[in-house]
Each structure stands twice: as structure tokens, then as C-alpha cells.
Write a protein that holds these residues in place. Structure first.
Motif, short mmCIF file in Angstrom:
data_model
loop_
_atom_site.label_atom_id
_atom_site.label_comp_id
_atom_site.label_asym_id
_atom_site.label_seq_id
_atom_site.Cartn_x
_atom_site.Cartn_y
_atom_site.Cartn_z
N UNK A 25 -14.68 -15.08 34.11
CA UNK A 25 -14.33 -14.42 35.37
C UNK A 25 -14.28 -12.91 35.18
N UNK A 26 -13.68 -12.47 34.08
CA UNK A 26 -13.60 -11.04 33.80
C UNK A 26 -14.99 -10.45 33.56
N UNK A 27 -15.82 -11.16 32.81
CA UNK A 27 -17.17 -10.68 32.55
C UNK A 27 -17.95 -10.55 33.86
N UNK A 28 -17.75 -11.49 34.76
CA UNK A 28 -18.42 -11.44 36.06
C UNK A 28 -18.03 -10.18 36.83
N UNK A 29 -16.85 -9.67 36.58
CA UNK A 29 -16.39 -8.45 37.26
C UNK A 29 -16.91 -7.18 36.60
N UNK A 30 -16.95 -7.14 35.26
CA UNK A 30 -17.29 -5.90 34.58
C UNK A 30 -18.74 -5.81 34.10
N UNK A 31 -19.39 -6.95 33.92
CA UNK A 31 -20.79 -6.95 33.44
C UNK A 31 -21.49 -8.24 33.88
N UNK A 32 -21.65 -8.44 35.18
CA UNK A 32 -22.24 -9.71 35.65
C UNK A 32 -23.63 -9.96 35.10
N UNK A 33 -24.36 -8.92 34.75
CA UNK A 33 -25.71 -9.09 34.20
C UNK A 33 -25.68 -9.78 32.83
N UNK A 34 -24.51 -9.92 32.21
CA UNK A 34 -24.41 -10.54 30.89
C UNK A 34 -23.99 -12.00 30.94
N UNK A 35 -23.75 -12.54 32.14
CA UNK A 35 -23.30 -13.93 32.26
C UNK A 35 -24.31 -14.92 31.68
N UNK A 36 -25.58 -14.68 31.87
CA UNK A 36 -26.60 -15.57 31.31
C UNK A 36 -26.56 -15.58 29.78
N UNK A 37 -26.36 -14.40 29.19
CA UNK A 37 -26.24 -14.32 27.73
C UNK A 37 -25.02 -15.10 27.25
N UNK A 38 -23.94 -14.96 27.98
CA UNK A 38 -22.71 -15.66 27.60
C UNK A 38 -22.93 -17.18 27.64
N UNK A 39 -23.58 -17.64 28.68
CA UNK A 39 -23.82 -19.08 28.84
C UNK A 39 -24.75 -19.61 27.74
N UNK A 40 -25.82 -18.87 27.45
CA UNK A 40 -26.74 -19.29 26.39
C UNK A 40 -26.03 -19.32 25.04
N UNK A 41 -25.20 -18.33 24.78
CA UNK A 41 -24.46 -18.27 23.53
C UNK A 41 -23.47 -19.44 23.44
#
Length: 118
Positions: A25-41
């Protein structure tokens, strides 16, 4: 989410709790473009944890992304991180002193973020 800054700066958002959902949720607020990387990781860490039978892969994933949120939510760390990346990418190669300096700074930013969330 905790609200106590430990660096004296103005944070973009409070530090999230150490749970996958709070960090996402925090990542979605500060760097939403990185959510895909987070999910793949996460999928990679989960597959490795299942294969090895060790939860440490998931703990490392959580620490990594908690630290990434820490970097993005703190303007001081974010500025240092982006400057170091620019330095690394603007060099002529690994023998360039600016490349080495940028890599040292990236490691220092990552270390500070990990210490902040640990």
C-alpha cells in the motif's frame, strides 16, 4: 503505520508496518510504477522459499521492499538514491571513478534504509 521520523526530515508518508500489505500500500503511494517489480520479486521469493523449504527468502523480500519504500518516502534518501543512479548511468563504464562513487553511494543509501526499517 509509524509516524516517528528518525532522520529529522519531512517524510512523504509515514513508515509502514512490516507486513506485505502495508508495504504494498505504501509503495503504491510513493512509487506505483514499481508495483510490478515488487510482485515479480515476491513470486520469485515464494518459489525459491517453496523449493528450498526456507522462509528466509520471503523475509529478505519483505526487508528489501520495506527498504525501497523507506527510500521513496524520505526525500533525503530519495534524492541521494536518484543522484547516485544518475552518476552510475552517466559514466563510461565500471572503471570510471564516478561509477564506483555512485555504486558506493547506492550501497550506503540501501544500508541506511535497511537499518531504518529493521
Amino acid at each position: 503505520m509509524t509516524t516517528q521520523p528518525d532522520h529529522g526530515g519531512q517524510d512523504l508518508i509515514p513508515r509502514p508496518e512490516r507486513t506485505p500489505e502495508a508495504i504494498r500500500t505504501a509503495l503504491a503511494r510513493v512509487a506505483p510504477h514499481r508495483l510490478g517489480d515488487m510482485e515479480r520479486h515476491k513470486e520469485q521469493a515464494l518459489a525459491t522459499a517453496i523449493q528450498d523449504g526456507k522462509i528466509g527468502h520471503l523475509q529478505a523480500w519483505l526487508t528489501h521492499w520495506h527498504a525501497q519504500v523507506e527510500i521513496e518516502r524520505r526525500p533525503d534518501l530519495s534524492a541521494r538514491h536518484h543522484a547516485a543512479l544518475a552518476s552510475v548511468h552517466g559514466t563510461t563504464g565500471k572503471d570510471d571513478p564516478a561509477f564506483r562513487h555512485g555504486m558506493i553511494e547506492l550501497a550506503a543509501v540501501e544500508d541506511e534504509a535497511v537499518r531504518a526499517v529493521s
